[in-house]
Each structure stands twice: as C-alpha cells, then as structure tokens.
Design a protein around this motif. Sequence first.
Motif, short mmCIF file in Angstrom:
data_model
loop_
_atom_site.label_atom_id
_atom_site.label_comp_id
_atom_site.label_asym_id
_atom_site.label_seq_id
_atom_site.Cartn_x
_atom_site.Cartn_y
_atom_site.Cartn_z
N ILE A 1 76.69 86.36 120.28
CA ILE A 1 76.86 87.55 119.73
C ILE A 1 78.30 88.08 119.94
O ILE A 1 78.49 89.58 119.72
N LEU A 2 78.70 87.58 120.98
CA LEU A 2 80.64 88.00 121.04
C LEU A 2 81.33 87.07 120.10
O LEU A 2 81.65 86.50 119.74
N ASN A 3 82.29 88.21 120.32
CA ASN A 3 83.45 88.09 119.50
C ASN A 3 84.56 87.29 120.31
O ASN A 3 84.74 87.12 121.25
N PRO A 4 85.84 86.44 119.70
CA PRO A 4 86.77 86.71 120.09
C PRO A 4 87.63 87.12 121.59
O PRO A 4 87.85 86.79 122.11
N GLU A 5 87.85 88.40 121.22
CA GLU A 5 88.15 89.28 121.82
C GLU A 5 87.40 89.93 123.22
O GLU A 5 88.34 89.37 124.68
N GLU A 6 85.94 89.28 123.43
CA GLU A 6 85.41 89.54 123.97
C GLU A 6 85.09 88.46 125.17
O GLU A 6 84.79 88.72 126.06
N LEU A 7 85.09 87.35 124.12
CA LEU A 7 85.32 86.21 125.10
C LEU A 7 86.37 86.22 125.91
O LEU A 7 86.27 86.02 127.24
N LEU A 8 87.38 86.82 125.72
CA LEU A 8 88.90 86.29 126.54
C LEU A 8 88.38 87.52 127.70
O LEU A 8 88.58 87.40 128.61
N VAL A 9 88.04 88.88 127.39
CA VAL A 9 87.50 89.62 128.18
C VAL A 9 86.72 89.22 129.08
O VAL A 9 87.07 89.09 130.46
N LEU A 10 85.41 88.48 129.26
CA LEU A 10 84.54 87.63 129.69
C LEU A 10 85.20 86.26 130.77
O LEU A 10 85.44 86.14 132.30
N GLU A 11 86.21 86.07 130.38
CA GLU A 11 87.06 84.55 130.87
C GLU A 11 88.23 85.72 131.41
O GLU A 11 88.03 84.47 132.90
N ASP A 12 88.38 86.34 131.77
CA ASP A 12 89.72 86.61 132.92
C ASP A 12 89.20 87.68 133.70
O ASP A 12 88.97 88.10 134.94
N ILE A 13 87.33 88.13 133.84
CA ILE A 13 86.74 89.05 134.83
C ILE A 13 85.87 87.82 136.02
O ILE A 13 85.83 86.91 135.67
N ALA A 14 86.70 88.03 137.25
CA ALA A 14 86.82 86.69 138.32
C ALA A 14 85.33 86.55 138.80
O ALA A 14 85.09 85.76 139.00
N THR A 15 84.68 87.45 138.94
CA THR A 15 83.53 87.62 140.26
C THR A 15 81.87 87.12 139.01
O THR A 15 82.24 88.16 138.00
N ALA A 16 80.94 86.46 139.39
CA ALA A 16 80.03 86.05 138.13
C ALA A 16 79.37 87.52 137.98
O ALA A 16 78.71 87.31 136.78
N GLU A 17 79.09 87.84 139.72
CA GLU A 17 78.38 89.68 138.93
C GLU A 17 78.98 90.01 137.99
O GLU A 17 78.16 91.15 137.06
N ASP A 18 80.44 90.79 137.66
CA ASP A 18 81.31 91.37 137.58
C ASP A 18 80.99 90.90 135.75
O ASP A 18 80.97 92.14 134.37
N LYS A 19 81.22 89.17 135.85
CA LYS A 19 81.11 88.70 134.32
C LYS A 19 79.87 89.21 133.54
O LYS A 19 80.15 89.74 132.68
N LEU A 20 78.89 89.05 134.34
CA LEU A 20 77.25 89.40 134.08
C LEU A 20 77.21 91.20 133.73
O LEU A 20 76.30 91.10 132.89
N ASP A 21 77.48 91.36 134.49
CA ASP A 21 77.58 92.77 134.45
C ASP A 21 78.36 93.35 133.24
O ASP A 21 77.51 94.42 132.59
#
Length: 89
Positions: free
Chosen positions: A40-60
């Motif tokens: 369901i993720l496009n490349p831009e969304e993957l990049l956004v997720l990769e830039d998030i430091a904490t696991a909780e924030d990534k999941l949120d």
Amino acid sequence: MKTSELVADHSLTKKKDTVLRQVRLDPCDLQPIFDDMLHILNPEELLVLEDIATAEDKLDRLFEIAGVKSQEASQTLLDSVYSHLPDLL
C-alpha cells in the motif's frame, strides 16, 4: 463520510490506540508489519517512514497513511499488528 464509515473509523482508531499502548517497540520488531504493508506504500511514503526515528512514531505514521488510503488498508494494518502482537510484547 457516512455515519457507518465514521463509526468504523473511530473503532479502528480506538483499536490502534489500544495496541500502541500495549506494545514496547523496537524498530526491528516492526519489520514484519512493514513487510505486510509494502503493497500500500508508495516510494515517498517509504522515505517518510524511514526518516522517523522511533518505532512508536513509525507505527503511528503507518496507521495515518493507511487511514488516508482506505478502511481496508487500516484494517489490514491492524490485522498485521495483531498477528505480530505476541512478538511485540
């Protein structure tokens, strides 16, 4: 949005919040969940997720992305989290 969609969305949000409070996350613990959601993720969304430091924030953020896409995407993510929950506790 229809009333039934609002109720379903509220229910998913409530479940997501419950799950997020129950788990102690390490970023590597999320990999199976992200693998389940790659479709369901496009490349831009993957990049956004990769830039998030904490696991909780990534999941949120992943819940936010899925919520924008569709109720089905949100439910798929919730199902994935529940299926991996024993590994996250």
